[in-house]
Enzyme design. Sequence first.
Site, PDB file in Angstrom:
ATOM      1  CD  GLU A 149     -27.364 -11.543 -13.000  1.00 52.85           C
ATOM      2  OE1 GLU A 149     -27.702 -10.606 -13.732  1.00 52.85           O
ATOM      3  OE2 GLU A 149     -28.093 -12.542 -12.774  1.00 52.85           O
ATOM      4  CD  GLU A 202     -32.381  -5.348 -10.808  1.00 51.11           C
ATOM      5  OE1 GLU A 202     -33.147  -6.290 -11.108  1.00 51.11           O
ATOM      6  OE2 GLU A 202     -31.250  -5.505 -10.321  1.00 51.11           O
TER       7      GLU A 202
END
Length: 229
Positions: free
Chosen positions: A126, A215
């Site tokens: 990730e 985010e």
Amino acid sequence: MVAFSSLICALTSIASTLAMPTGLEPESSVNVTERGMYDFVLGAHNDHRRRASINYDQNYQTGGQVSYSPSNTGFSVNWNTQDDFVVGVGWTTGSSAPINFGGSFSVNSGTGLLSVYGWSTNPLVEYYIMEDNHNYPAQGTVKGTVTSDGATYTIWENTRVNEPSIQGTATFNQYISVRNSPRTSGTVTVQNHFNAWASLGLHLGQMNYQVVAVEGWGGSGSASQSVSN
């Protein structure tokens, strides 16, 4: 998703859990050397073309008030939530091609991130190229730095053990480049980060999705971003 309390702890509960997005089915692909324009329209019959026009809609939300609107040029989002979310647009298959982004990013309270965000498989990784941030708690291991697009980025690595991922619960690494002079518009030369990570032993595998993402958690804010090749 990108979705994710330390930079990585935050990026863990958030980033790791955020790997459950929605995608738009590709109808075609794009020139091997270029990203397509953002239009959610994809053709489907040219085996020599690899990348479709922006065809991926990241919409990971766990609660609170998050108002997310993708458009034909990018996306906008307003939030007021203690829960984590990751939204944005991009490509079902990432690459090292440059990405242009531009617009606003404002965090009133809590934590907010503006990043190029994605995953690879084999190995499962990730990754973030963080262009702007507000109040993230930085943890993990500093591996080095890279200079790109007019600034220095600090490179972090973190290992997530038995956490949610695009392959279910798994153990995987996170690679994170954090820009030391934040910005809300510009070009991200993705290849520079991939090269720097590799030189530090941080290797990516086969590209999975790649998005320009906002985010946030634990507060409120707003953003409006355009995305293009």
